[in-house]
Design an enzyme around this catalytic site. Structure first.
Site, mmCIF file in Angstrom:
data_model
loop_
_atom_site.group_PDB
_atom_site.id
_atom_site.type_symbol
_atom_site.label_atom_id
_atom_site.label_comp_id
_atom_site.label_asym_id
_atom_site.label_seq_id
_atom_site.Cartn_x
_atom_site.Cartn_y
_atom_site.Cartn_z
ATOM 1 N N HIS A 118 78.962 -30.772 -11.018
ATOM 2 C CA HIS A 118 79.048 -29.915 -9.846
ATOM 3 C C HIS A 118 80.459 -29.863 -9.266
ATOM 4 C CE1 HIS A 118 79.205 -33.445 -7.124
ATOM 5 N NE2 HIS A 118 78.415 -33.998 -8.029
ATOM 6 N N ASP A 119 80.832 -28.672 -8.793
ATOM 7 C CA ASP A 119 82.076 -28.445 -8.059
ATOM 8 C C ASP A 119 83.335 -28.654 -8.895
ATOM 9 O OD1 ASP A 119 80.939 -28.000 -5.246
ATOM 10 O OD2 ASP A 119 80.076 -29.944 -5.768
ATOM 11 N N GLY A 136 81.875 -34.965 -10.955
ATOM 12 C CA GLY A 136 81.950 -33.945 -9.925
ATOM 13 C C GLY A 136 83.338 -33.776 -9.326
#
Length: 261
Positions: A118-119, A136
């Site tokens: 994520h991200d 992440g």
């Protein structure tokens, strides 16, 4: 669109000439651009934004919820640029409220079993070899090559045109234009082969080498090295890019040269 035995949610926006092979599932709130090929047994979940002329191979899972206990169901995306290839069993998780998106640029090759958490923000023309893993909030520049089984710690930044050798554990930021290896990760030279392949001339490569000699081979601390670079070396886009990278590093840059690799 060819989708025998595939499931495509009515709310998905699929360009007319996208090919979808059997046993693939495409969820609601997905957009796929023209000319893209989706292989069998691919799962594309809510929030995916896939560009034109991409190729996604069997077993890949795109835009699954982030593996982050702080995720609270916020609406986020995965964005994949044009002409990018995602090989078998790659997993790419969508963002959280930190950046609200995970993004991969154009013309990338993400090889089998790689994971992008994520991200993460990945630039254009990158190659991630088999089983490369980004935790992440990682930021990756353009033309970065990760060899097989590289693992990148959360919140790290990897500069453009860098090359990281296979099996390396990346716990610190990796400046642009260099080769990184060893345990713990350290500078082992500049990525001269990659730079030549991209049309960078010998004089520019020599300039980059001289910059990193000051940063990594003269026993200066980072502040001293930056002062020398600013006062004694001509200002160029590459010099300024390297200086800004070091100044902006939040995790600190990887350690310096320690001998012949």
């Amino acid at each position: 669109m060819n989708q025998p035995l595939a499931y495509v949610h009515p709310g998905a926006k699929i360009a007319k000439n996208v090919v979808i092979e059997p046993f693939t599932t495409i969820h609601n709130n997905v957009e796929i651009g023209e000319g893209t090929w989706i292989g069998s047994n691919v799962t594309i979940m809510e929030g995916a934004r896939i560009g034109k002329n991409c190729r996604i191979f069997p077993g890949a899972v795109i835009s699954a919820e982030p593996q982050d206990l702080k995720f609270d169901g916020e609406e986020t995306t995965v964005e994949i640029g044009d002409n990018t290839t995602i090989r078998e069993c790659v997993t790419i998780n969508r963002g959280t409220k930190d950046r609200y998106r995970t993004a991969i640029g154009k013309n990338c090759l993400i090889q089998a079993y790689s994971h992008i958490a994520h991200d993460c923000i990945v630039g254009d023309n990158c190659i991630f070899s088999n089983s490369s893993t980004l935790a992440g909030h990682v930021t990756v520049g353009d033309y970065v090559v990760l060899a097989g089984m590289v693992a990148v710690h959360q919140f790290c930044t990897i500069g453009s045109h860098s090359f990281i050798t296979g099996g390396t554990l990346v716990r610190k930021d990796v400046p642009p234009y260099i080769k990184a290896a060893r345990e713990p990760i350290s500078y082992v030279g500049i990525n001269s082969v990659g730079l030549r392949r991209r049309g960078i001339d010998s004089e520019k490569i020599k300039e980059i080498q001289n910059i990193y000699r000051v940063l990594y081979q003269k026993n200066y601390n980072n502040s001293q090295a930056i002062e020398i670079l600013e006062t004694e070396m001509e200002a160029t886009p590459e010099r300024d890019e390297i200086i800004q990278f070091v100044r902006n590093s939040t995790r600190g840059i990887m350690k310096g040269y320690t001998g012949i690799y």
